[in-house]
Design an enzyme around this catalytic site. Structure first.
Site, PDB file in Angstrom:
ATOM      1  N   THR A 291      -5.969 -26.218  35.276  1.00  0.00           N
ATOM      2  CA  THR A 291      -7.402 -26.366  35.562  1.00  0.00           C
ATOM      3  C   THR A 291      -7.934 -27.746  35.208  1.00  0.00           C
ATOM      4  OG1 THR A 291      -7.866 -25.368  33.405  1.00  0.00           O
ATOM      5  CG2 THR A 291      -7.883 -23.907  35.317  1.00  0.00           C
TER       6      THR A 291
ATOM      7  N   GLU B 182      -0.461 -25.689  25.667  1.00  0.00           N
ATOM      8  CA  GLU B 182       0.822 -25.118  25.253  1.00  0.00           C
ATOM      9  C   GLU B 182       0.844 -23.595  25.328  1.00  0.00           C
ATOM     10  OE1 GLU B 182       3.767 -26.331  24.209  1.00  0.00           O
ATOM     11  OE2 GLU B 182       3.293 -28.451  24.411  1.00  0.00           O
ATOM     12  N   THR B 183      -0.327 -22.947  25.241  1.00  0.00           N
ATOM     13  CA  THR B 183      -0.310 -21.482  25.257  1.00  0.00           C
ATOM     14  C   THR B 183       0.178 -20.933  26.587  1.00  0.00           C
ATOM     15  OG1 THR B 183      -2.650 -21.519  25.862  1.00  0.00           O
ATOM     16  CG2 THR B 183      -2.122 -21.235  23.541  1.00  0.00           C
TER      17      THR B 183
ATOM     18  N   ASP C 168       7.706 -28.514  32.225  1.00  0.00           N
ATOM     19  CA  ASP C 168       8.663 -27.654  31.525  1.00  0.00           C
ATOM     20  C   ASP C 168       8.596 -26.211  32.026  1.00  0.00           C
ATOM     21  OD1 ASP C 168       9.441 -29.805  30.049  1.00  0.00           O
ATOM     22  OD2 ASP C 168       8.633 -29.108  28.142  1.00  0.00           O
TER      23      ASP C 168
ATOM     24  N   ARG D 118      17.309 -16.517  40.953  1.00  0.00           N
ATOM     25  CA  ARG D 118      18.518 -17.169  40.450  1.00  0.00           C
ATOM     26  C   ARG D 118      18.574 -18.664  40.754  1.00  0.00           C
ATOM     27  NH1 ARG D 118      23.207 -12.609  41.666  1.00  0.00           N
ATOM     28  NH2 ARG D 118      22.233 -10.969  40.421  1.00  0.00           N
TER      29      ARG D 118
ATOM     30  N   ASP E 233       9.378 -39.169  30.154  1.00  0.00           N
ATOM     31  CA  ASP E 233      10.189 -38.348  29.261  1.00  0.00           C
ATOM     32  C   ASP E 233      10.501 -36.994  29.863  1.00  0.00           C
ATOM     33  OD1 ASP E 233      11.537 -37.579  26.921  1.00  0.00           O
ATOM     34  OD2 ASP E 233       9.740 -36.670  26.096  1.00  0.00           O
TER      35      ASP E 233
ATOM     36  N   LYS F  33      15.603 -31.015  31.687  1.00  0.00           N
ATOM     37  CA  LYS F  33      15.444 -30.087  30.567  1.00  0.00           C
ATOM     38  C   LYS F  33      14.149 -29.296  30.760  1.00  0.00           C
ATOM     39  CE  LYS F  33      16.311 -31.865  26.434  1.00  0.00           C
ATOM     40  NZ  LYS F  33      16.423 -32.874  25.346  1.00  0.00           N
TER      41      LYS F  33
ATOM     42  N   LYS G  19       9.187 -24.619  19.376  1.00  0.00           N
ATOM     43  CA  LYS G  19       8.976 -25.146  20.720  1.00  0.00           C
ATOM     44  C   LYS G  19      10.301 -25.288  21.448  1.00  0.00           C
ATOM     45  CE  LYS G  19       6.051 -28.270  21.589  1.00  0.00           C
ATOM     46  NZ  LYS G  19       5.310 -29.532  21.702  1.00  0.00           N
TER      47      LYS G  19
ATOM     48  N   THR H  87      -7.128 -41.839  35.115  1.00  0.00           N
ATOM     49  CA  THR H  87      -8.048 -40.844  34.557  1.00  0.00           C
ATOM     50  C   THR H  87      -7.573 -40.324  33.206  1.00  0.00           C
ATOM     51  OG1 THR H  87      -6.894 -39.096  35.779  1.00  0.00           O
ATOM     52  CG2 THR H  87      -8.828 -40.095  36.827  1.00  0.00           C
TER      53      THR H  87
ATOM     54  N   ASN I 278      -0.276 -41.999  23.685  1.00  0.00           N
ATOM     55  CA  ASN I 278       0.687 -40.929  23.420  1.00  0.00           C
ATOM     56  C   ASN I 278       1.954 -41.127  24.264  1.00  0.00           C
ATOM     57  OD1 ASN I 278       1.535 -38.333  22.414  1.00  0.00           O
ATOM     58  ND2 ASN I 278       0.927 -37.451  24.371  1.00  0.00           N
TER      59      ASN I 278
ATOM     60  N   GLU J 132       6.689 -43.038  23.903  1.00  0.00           N
ATOM     61  CA  GLU J 132       8.003 -42.797  24.505  1.00  0.00           C
ATOM     62  C   GLU J 132       8.552 -44.082  25.130  1.00  0.00           C
ATOM     63  OE1 GLU J 132       9.952 -40.195  24.458  1.00  0.00           O
ATOM     64  OE2 GLU J 132       8.601 -38.860  23.377  1.00  0.00           O
TER      65      GLU J 132
ATOM     66  N   LYS K 160      16.245 -43.877  30.736  1.00  0.00           N
ATOM     67  CA  LYS K 160      16.547 -42.456  30.624  1.00  0.00           C
ATOM     68  C   LYS K 160      17.441 -42.001  31.763  1.00  0.00           C
ATOM     69  CE  LYS K 160      14.785 -37.982  29.415  1.00  0.00           C
ATOM     70  NZ  LYS K 160      13.646 -37.177  28.939  1.00  0.00           N
TER      71      LYS K 160
ATOM     72  N   GLU L 252      23.653 -33.582  27.381  1.00  0.00           N
ATOM     73  CA  GLU L 252      23.311 -33.958  25.995  1.00  0.00           C
ATOM     74  C   GLU L 252      24.478 -33.733  25.036  1.00  0.00           C
ATOM     75  OE1 GLU L 252      19.315 -33.789  23.193  1.00  0.00           O
ATOM     76  OE2 GLU L 252      19.595 -32.265  24.727  1.00  0.00           O
TER      77      GLU L 252
ATOM     78  N   ARG M 103      23.007 -38.886  25.345  1.00  0.00           N
ATOM     79  CA  ARG M 103      21.628 -38.454  25.571  1.00  0.00           C
ATOM     80  C   ARG M 103      20.889 -38.205  24.251  1.00  0.00           C
ATOM     81  NH1 ARG M 103      19.856 -34.289  30.402  1.00  0.00           N
ATOM     82  NH2 ARG M 103      17.615 -34.348  30.019  1.00  0.00           N
TER      83      ARG M 103
ATOM     84  N   ASN N 222      16.326 -39.220  21.748  1.00  0.00           N
ATOM     85  CA  ASN N 222      15.646 -38.472  20.689  1.00  0.00           C
ATOM     86  C   ASN N 222      15.327 -39.344  19.479  1.00  0.00           C
ATOM     87  OD1 ASN N 222      15.380 -35.685  21.624  1.00  0.00           O
ATOM     88  ND2 ASN N 222      17.612 -35.725  21.726  1.00  0.00           N
TER      89      ASN N 222
ATOM     90  N   HIS O  50      12.515 -38.430  17.224  1.00  0.00           N
ATOM     91  CA  HIS O  50      12.160 -37.047  17.495  1.00  0.00           C
ATOM     92  C   HIS O  50      12.605 -36.082  16.395  1.00  0.00           C
ATOM     93  CE1 HIS O  50      11.189 -38.658  21.375  1.00  0.00           C
ATOM     94  NE2 HIS O  50      10.849 -37.473  21.857  1.00  0.00           N
TER      95      HIS O  50
ATOM     96  N   HIS P 294       9.502 -34.158  15.697  1.00  0.00           N
ATOM     97  CA  HIS P 294       9.375 -32.733  16.011  1.00  0.00           C
ATOM     98  C   HIS P 294       9.031 -31.925  14.770  1.00  0.00           C
ATOM     99  CE1 HIS P 294      11.757 -32.789  20.066  1.00  0.00           C
ATOM    100  NE2 HIS P 294      10.465 -32.983  20.228  1.00  0.00           N
TER     101      HIS P 294
ATOM    102  N   HIS Q 232       2.208 -35.237  20.630  1.00  0.00           N
ATOM    103  CA  HIS Q 232       3.664 -35.414  20.543  1.00  0.00           C
ATOM    104  C   HIS Q 232       4.033 -36.866  20.291  1.00  0.00           C
ATOM    105  CE1 HIS Q 232       7.924 -35.058  21.581  1.00  0.00           C
ATOM    106  NE2 HIS Q 232       7.746 -36.069  22.397  1.00  0.00           N
TER     107      HIS Q 232
END
Length: 1638
Positions: free
Chosen positions: A41, A74-75, A110, A121, A137, A143, A152, A173, A181, A185, A239, A249, A253, A257, A260, A264, A276
């Site tokens: 949204t 995230e929710t 993600d 499948r 990233d 991934k 997470k 924007t 942020n 990376e 990357k 990884e 790879r 990280n 991280h 993390h 992050h």
């Protein structure tokens, strides 16, 4: 547009404005029956229409283009969110011939990627990232994952996208914080792979964040060379290359990280409050420090770490846990009841990192330099090395230099299997040369350490100013990479004094100077200098050189500021000298210290006089800038003595290197140098070679040399010798050599060999004025210099080191002389202090105390000096280890790697501020009286601060300090001081004393301040800083102005104002509001109940006794809680009915939106009216208050468009100490964040009301709303509307899945009433006496209890009274009245038996048994039947209450609690202060009730208890059982009433039958004029003792036995049911029956 290959396909497309290209490419290359674009949204309103239009142009009618919009955040990235998308796809009849398009940030990418991996499948997916973080990233590499409650990205798959379209135009924007942020990376990939990109990042920091503002006005040709595009391409290429070589990884790879592993772990604690990239930014710095700590193995030095830190900081990203963003995030997390960050907690989070392959090592990416890693994978690092980086403190393991060698790293990986088959290897994949082993000294005997120290701080700062003011370019080599030099560079850049560019991998700084042509910093910019005193003093004069604007304005000024310590450091003599010469400089705080506001006046030149007795830096500041004055300058130094002449000489020498020759005048007769300097006008020029090499730091050199001296080893330092410009270079010859060391010093090198350990000699008096900073090192060496003597002050001179010439060290980063005295004392070292120095009395090494924890005062010199002593004193802890970053950032690494002394990290508990204890979290650590921030009381004189302070001190068990009395003890009484020195001097002294108190009494005190403390801007700033940054509780005590005026008319201890009180109040009122975080209403009209309200208010806001509803915390265990919703426009008339209204509930809700002021039509109540309503409510109940401002669309009456007004009213609630604040999720996020930041011990109910019922409980939107609410709420409240009975079952299913926070979930309407019955947490209830219900379907408390009984959720219990005879007991009336009033289905009856027989044994084991009262003669006999006893029951030796709990039976004694409540309620009315010295009490009798009485008096804090009984031996048994000796409760037996061994009793408790007191009741009992007398006998209603008190002791409060019975019965009821007893109705019923019977 750029195409980048990955895994053999050119599937990454990068450019600007790509939506048409995306549609064409996808439709052409990925034919499908359906294209489904998923976004959120936030993104949909901005870009969805572009894609709908573009795809419809390219697809035919047989192909569907479908869009699906989900909630952001995230929710949504959850099992439920994934299932919702899959259900949508199935509902749309999508098949395997579907292409999913993920348009959004990392969450969308993600989530949709994981859906694509599993739907049918596996279907094709296209990533269209819209955030910079996702572009560089998460979108690249395949991934995909969702989150779980345990962490997470724990459930997911590798699923490569068909295409990744990176449209940089999307970033136009993106908010700046989000852009930064993502830049984290990019910094990461540049740091591990591409030094050129890193250099571009370094040079673009000033413009990059603003470079997209006009992107739509730029042509594609212009955009093609945009620096952000260049950086994105570099990062994506990096990357893509790494993923192509290692798609799953396995090794390479790992490199992406970098940062991280720690990042993390931080994110696990601080998400969503810290982003992050911000977490990774901190992680990168800390992981680089781990690499630096490996020394030669990785080759990463401080230069690389410094470059990385500066680059990250330049984009506004945090680099440490002390960054404001991180501190704010920690406060927000604590406010949401999240666990605090600890080292163990971080290590635990790192342990589940997916890179780990063993439980013993954690994987980190180690840099070897910028653009290159140590190996081609992550490296295993043990916990102790990680802890050393994370810890706030360190412990130096005592030992001999060279005695510790760090274990080597595992064998490095420098060959990737199959890499060569994929074509030419990138530079980064070519093998690195092996690390060079450290050189060793092959000679036998004394260990010999050789090293070089960092560049001199003094020379570095001077060189930066000289180079910046010069006309040309100069290369600075060996510049100190430290906090001080960084703030200096940043400030010079802000004034356009110079441009800076790093080269030689950060070893060389290229400075292009401005020739002295400076300009004002951007408007609104403050030059923040932290605690860099050198920078502050030099820049003060530099700022005067700024050229005035063409159109000058009064706002054309430069502001220099810093941290709290900086604002205490003197700068007055420099400002005075410049001001007299024509500069325009204002103090913005206290006079004589920063912050400063400086106008661009230019430096006039001519003759300047300067007091140089405090700091030579004042002199150097003017010298450095004088060439740019308007005429030649003569600088005349005044004062008692010029301090640190060598530093002045250093400045002159450096100025000569840059082409300006200063002449020091000489006496024409004697030729002696005068304190007068002539500086010609001119422009600095770079040295002829274009290179200026900075000497190593001589002050820092003293530490390794002192280590050699104190440990009896040898140390050689390069670049420091007799030719040094720095006075501290003399340290070895003038201090260590006389102490017994062997010193060899050449022009450029110094070698020190110490004597055998323990044989250093004290050298008596030494003048260290030429090397003042080195006195700390001398002090710690002198601490063990005894020449074999005994040590201490009795050492007969052989152990004395008297250092003089160091007075200026009191105004450095801290008062260093005091600091050394205080910290040396921890080792057992005695010291003395004199005007310009310190005396050290050395002690033999073996006699020093071990295990000291050294407070470093955030002072690098203190930390490094004591690390020297720690090498020979085991267990020493150095707190604030990071303060060394000021001059030697890698000191701890060098101490370990180069000197060979092991260093370990130590977590300092005080570095992790804990939240107040809450009832909804078991992970927080409660505050204690010694750790809680002090409570400061401010307000007008006469507002009652002293009285409230006494009550608060007693309630919190904290000592009280009256500021006026303290001022008098330090100076003079206030009136005398003002008469002697005047008001301005008093305000200055008052402010200085406040600043001192905040340092020394910042925790564990109640401090009542003077009424005028807010008159000083510096004092106001200190109070605000204490409140906002240190968690201090500043409380404004308010009182009616008319009452204050009346009081001040009679008070004469303080000097008169000299103006009307009302005028003073009008001036101070906004200052009180500015400084105070809380306000306490001490209105004369509300005197009743003030003591109880003080205890509640201060207990709550301090966090020591949060007044929260205990049942709320037990919701998960099925314990129910309720709050009553008041719906009055004015609550005051209804307060008389409040006890009846509140029967059974846990809290009261004040609906602020329903309040209406008489005669007002404004729908928004004023703050004054709300405060008055709240204050009146407070005096009527101690229940927690739920404070609600419900808006119209959420079902209330508050205007929807008055969001700021709503937020202001919510913040008012926090100021007034409300326990629960209802905050609607629809309130703007910035307002929510402000409220969360301020909440303290209060809790937030994050609420959402769907008045229409349109959002069903199984809809993703409801889950997303819960997720949003749970991020900031301690309790989540979700309200919908029932459309059928099934709505309640859907609600229950929702509640069962959403358990991370206590949940209020209710359906409105009659069909939703079942949800009100079943809800466990804080169910809102009504009452028949209320004018209206707050919501449709609302039930009364009693109605819900009856419904629970009918549903089988509230089983009926049976309660009993055991004893004999008991036929006339009041207990059945007491408890049955309470049960009936609350609608509880329980019964209370008598079970009279001659003994504790089988009937009693049977009923206490029945399923329906709810509890029992026990009276004589069974209080002892029943004890063997019980499974456990309370502490009170054990001490008293009797049980009067049986409580079933978890299948077991426990014995309690509530008799003593009845006495406690009865006495406490009446104490304030008779002026009785419990718990203070000098108060005594009397107990008459020595039976079981007497024991309860003594225990009650102990609980009340009575210090002296007399016991009188006709049989003395029984009284002595009680005394023996309870007497605690001096300093605690004394219990003494007396033989005669009136013969008091101490103070006369002010509490008397009779525990004997009424007729037994007839003979005892003499007037000698009531020697004290006021007090409380309790007669435990029930009959007659007025016993002889109480009658005597009524007749002869008018000042005594009288308590009948039935009153104590009631009080202990209330406690019994609440213990059994978990509900507050309806006291008024119970009392009324019991007393009515009692009066009839008696």
């Amino acid at each position: 547009m750029h195409q980048i290959p990955i895994l053999g396909k050119h599937s990454i497309h990068c450019g600007f404005h790509l939506h048409q290209h995306i549609a064409h490419t996808v439709v052409t290359a990925l034919p499908a029956s359906a294209y489904v674009l998923v976004t959120d949204t936030n993104i949909a309103p901005l870009y969805l229409h572009l894609f709908i239009d573009a795809f419809h142009k390219h697809i035919d009618q047989s192909t569907r283009f479908i869009t699906h919009v989900i909630p952001p955040g995230e929710t949504s990235k959850s099992r439920e969110g994934k299932a919702a998308i899959e259900d949508f796809l199935l509902a749309q009849k999508c098949t395997r011939n579907t292409v999913l398009l993920a348009l959004g940030g990392g969450v969308i990418g993600d989530l949709v990627g994981f859906v694509a991996a599993t739907f049918m499948r596996g279907v094709r997916v296209v990533q269209i990232p819209t955030s910079l973080l996702a572009m560089v990233d998460s979108a690249i590499g395949g991934k995909t994952a969702i989150d779980t409650p345990l962490g997470k990205n724990l459930i997911g798959a590798f699923w490569q996208p068909e295409y990744i379209f990176i449209d940089v135009a999307f970033l136009a924007t993106l908010p700046k914080r989000e852009l930064a942020n993502g830049l984290a990376e990019i910094i990461k990939t540049a740091a591990i792979w591409d030094e050129d990109a890193f250099t571009l990042l370094e040079s673009s920091s000033e413009t990059l964040l603003d470079s997209l503002a006009d992107i739509h006005a730029q042509s594609l040709d212009d955009l093609a060379s945009h620096p952000l595009l260049t950086l994105i391409l570099s990062s994506v290429n990096t990357k893509a290359t790494i993923v192509s070589y290692d798609p799953k990884e396995a090794h390479l790879r790992n490199l992406v990280n970098f940062g991280h592993t720690i990042g993390h772990a931080i994110e696990a604690f601080l998400t969503p409050y810290l982003l992050h990239g911000e977490c990774v930014a901190i992680g990168m710095v800390l992981e680089a420090e781990i690499a630096r700590g490996r020394g030669r193995e990785t080759s990463l030095g401080q230069v690389g770490v410094g470059r990385l830190r500066r680059c990250i900081q330049s984009y506004g990203l945090p680099t440490s846990f002390t960054h404001p963003l991180v501190l704010r995030a920690q406060e927000q997390a604590r406010a949401a009841s999240a666990p605090p960050i600890t080292i163990d907690g971080l290590l635990d989070r790192m342990a589940i990192d997916k890179k780990n392959t063993t439980s013993k090592l954690k994987k980190f990416v180690l840099l070897s330099r910028i653009g290159k890693t140590h190996e081609l994978r992550a490296t295993g690092i043990p916990d102790d090395e990680i802890k050393k980086v994370l810890a706030d403190g360190v412990t130096v393991i005592s030992g001999i230099p060279g005695g510790y060698v760090k274990p080597s790293l595992p064998v490095s990986l420098w060959e990737i299997p199959g890499a060569a088959e994929k074509g030419p290897l990138p530079l980064q994949l070519l093998p690195s040369p092996p690390a060079v082993a450290p050189p060793t000294d092959g000679s036998a005997g004394v260990p010999h350490i050789t090293l070089a120290t960092p560049g001199s701080k003094s020379i570095s700062n001077r060189a930066l100013v000289l180079a910046a003011l010069s006309n040309g370019t100069v290369k600075l080599k060996n510049l100190l990479h430290s906090d001080d030099t960084q703030v200096m560079m940043a400030a010079l850049q802000a004034m356009n004094a110079a441009t800076f560019e790093w080269t030689d991998n950060g070893e060389t700084l290229i400075v292009t100077g401005s020739g002295g042509k400076l300009s004002l910093p951007p408007p609104g910019t403050e030059l923040y200098l932290a605690n860099a005193g050198t920078a502050a003093r030099f820049l003060t004069t530099v700022c005067t050189l700024i050229s005035p604007s063409v159109n000058p304005s009064p706002s054309d000024r430069t502001v220099l500021t810093g941290n709290a310590r900086m604002k205490q450091r003197p700068i007055g003599p420099l400002v005075d000298a410049l001001s007299k010469a024509g500069a325009d400089i204002n103090y913005l705080g206290g006079s004589g210290c920063p912050p400063l506001s400086i106008a661009p006046t230019g430096l006039p030149g001519g003759t300047l006089s300067l007091d140089a007795s405090i700091s030579s830096q004042y002199v150097s500041s003017i010298l450095l800038c004088a060439p740019y004055a308007q005429q030649d300058t003569t600088l005349v130094l005044t004062g008692k003595a010029v301090i640190s002449q060598l530093y002045i000489d250093m400045t002159i020498e450096l100025m000569r290197d840059f082409g300006i020759h200063v002449v020091r005048e000489r006496d024409p007769e004697t030729g002696a140098p005068l304190n007068m300097y002539k500086i010609p006008r001119g422009v600095y020029t770079a040295p002829e070679s274009g290179i200026f090499t900075i000497e190593s730091d001589a002050s820092s050199a003293t530490y390794p040399l002192a280590v050699a001296a104190i440990t009896g080893t040898t140390c050689t330092l390069a670049s420091i010798g007799s030719s040094s410009l720095q006075g501290d270079a003399r340290f070895a010859k003038e201090i260590l050599e006389p102490m017994g060391c062997t010193v060899v010093q050449t022009a450029t090198e110094t070698t020190v060999t110490g004597p055998p350990i323990g044989t250093l000699k004290a050298i008596g008096e030494v003048d260290m004025e030429p090397m003042t900073d080195a006195f700390l090192t001398a002090a710690v060496v002198g601490a063990v210099a005894t020449d074999g003597g005994l040590g201490g002050k009795g050492g007969i001179g052989k152990n004395v080191l008297r250092i003089r010439g160091i007075a200026n060290q009191r105004v450095k980063e801290c008062n260093r002389i005091k600091a050394m005295r205080d910290q040396l004392a921890k080792f057992g070292i005695e010291t003395d202090e004199f005007e310009d120095g310190i005396v050290i009395y050395g002690r033999p090494l073996a006699s020093l105390k071990h295990g000291a924890s050294v407070h470093c005062y955030d002072d690098h010199r203190v930390a490094m000096a004591f690390s020297v002593l720690a090498t020979v004193v085991s267990g020493t802890i150095l707190e604030e280890k990071r303060c060394v970053e000021k001059t030697w950032p890698n000191w701890w690494d060098d101490l370990e790697n180069k000197i060979g002394i092991q260093v370990q990290g130590v977590d300092i508990p005080s570095a992790h501020p804990q939240p107040a204890a809450t009832t909804t979290s078991t992970t927080t650590i409660p505050l204690t009286p010694t750790t809680t921030p002090s409570v400061l009381l401010i307000g007008m004189r006469g507002s009652g601060k002293s009285h409230i302070g006494v009550l608060a001190s007693r309630a919190l068990a904290l000592p009280l300090l009256d500021f006026d009395a303290h001022f008098a003890s330090v100076h003079l009484p206030v009136r005398a001081y003002v008469e002697a020195h005047g008001w301005p001097a008093f305000r200055t002294a008052e402010t200085e004393l406040l600043q001192s108190l905040l340092s020394t009494h910042g925790k564990g005190w109640v401090i009542s301040l003077g009424g005028g403390i807010v008159e000083s801007p510096t004092a106001r700033e200190a109070l605000v800083a204490y409140s906002t940054k240190q968690g201090g509780k500043v409380v404004w005590v308010q009182r009616e102005l008319s009452v204050i005026e009346s009081y001040l008319d009679q008070e004469n201890e303080r000097p008169a104002y000299g103006e009307q009180v009302r005028d003073v109040y009008a001036r101070r009122e906004p200052w009180f509001a500015q400084c105070a975080g809380y306000a306490f209403a001490n209105y004369a009209a509300l005197e009743r109940g003030v003591e109880g309200e003080v205890e509640r208010f201060f207990g709550h806001v301090s966090g020591l006794k949060p007044n929260l509803a205990p049942n709320v915390a037990l919701a998960a265990q099925g314990v129910r809680s309720y709050f009553l919703t008041l719906t009055y426009p004015d609550v005051v008339p209804a307060l008389v009915n409040l006890p009846e209204l509140c029967a059974g509930v846990d809290a009261v809700e004040l609906r602020v939106d329903l309040l209406r002021e008489a005669g007002s039509t404004n729908p928004i109540a004023s703050h004054a009216y709300v405060s008055q309503q709240l204050s009146a409510l407070r005096r009527a109940t101690s229940l927690p208050i739920v404070y609600t401002v419900r808006t119209v669309t959420q079902g209330g009456a508050f205007p929807d468009d008055a969001q700021k007004e709503a937020a202001d009213l919510l913040k008012l609630a926090l100021r007034l100490g409300c326990e629960y604040i209802d905050v609607e999720t629809t309130l703007p996020p910035q307002f929510i964040q402000e409220i969360v930041h301020l909440k303290g011990a209060s809790q937030i109910i994050a609420s959402f009301h769907d008045w229409t019922g349109a959002i069903t409980w199984d809809a993703p939107t409801m889950s997303a709303t819960y997720g949003v609410a749970s991020q900031f709420g301690d309790i989540v409240k979700l309200i919908s509307k029932a459309t059928s009975l099934a709505s309640n079952f859907a609600l229950q299913a929702f509640a069962a899945k959403h358990t991370s926070k206590p949940l209020i979930a209710i359906n409105m309407g009659e069909q939703g009433q079942l949800s009100r019955v079943l809800n466990t947490c804080f169910t809102p209830v009504t009452h028949p006496l209320l004018p209206i219900k707050a919501a449709p379907g609302q039930l009364a408390f009693a109605e819900i209890q009856q419904a629970l009984y009918l549903c089988g959720l509230l089983p009926a219990r049976r309660f009993y009274l055991f004893g004999t005879p008991i036929a006339h007991s009041m207990s059945p009336m007491l408890h049955n009245t309470a049960f009936e009033t609350l609608g509880l289905p329980h019964t209370y009856s008598l079970l009279e038996t001659p003994t504790v027989d089988d009937d009693i044994r049977r009923v206490i084991r029945e399923k329906e048994f709810g509890g029992a009262s026990v009276t004589i003669p069974f209080k002892l006999d029943v004890m063997p039947l019980l499974d456990g006893l309370s502490d009170a029951a054990k001490a008293i030796g009797a049980v009067n209450t049986i409580v079933p709990r978890d299948g077991a039976l426990y014995g309690e004694n509530t008799d003593y609690l009845g006495i406690v409540a009865a006495v406490r309620e009446r104490a304030s009315g008779v002026g009785l202060t419990l718990g203070v010295e000098g108060e005594a009490a009397l107990v008459i009798g020595a039976g079981g009730t007497a024991r309860a009485a003594v225990y009650a008096l102990k609980t009340l804090g009575v210090r002296e208890v007399y016991v009188f009984n006709r049989t003395r031996d029984k009284a002595e048994a009680i005394a023996a059982a309870f007497d605690e000796g001096e300093g605690a409760t004394r219990v003494r037996v007396i033989d005669a009433l009136g013969a008091w061994p101490g103070a006369p009793p002010r509490v008397i408790v009779s525990t004997v039958p009424a007729d037994a007191t007839t003979a005892l009741a003499t007037q000698t009992l009531f020697t004290a004029p006021t007090g409380v007398v309790v007669d435990m006998a029930y009959k007659p209603a007025e016993t002889p003792l109480l009658r005597l008190a009524a007749e002869t002791a008018k000042g005594w409060a009288r308590v009948r036995g039935v009153e104590v019975l009631l009080e202990q019965g209330y406690v019994q009821f609440e213990t059994w049911t978990g509900r507050r007893c309806p006291r008024e109705s119970v009392r009324e019923s019991v007393l009515a029956k009692y009066d009839v019977r008696v």
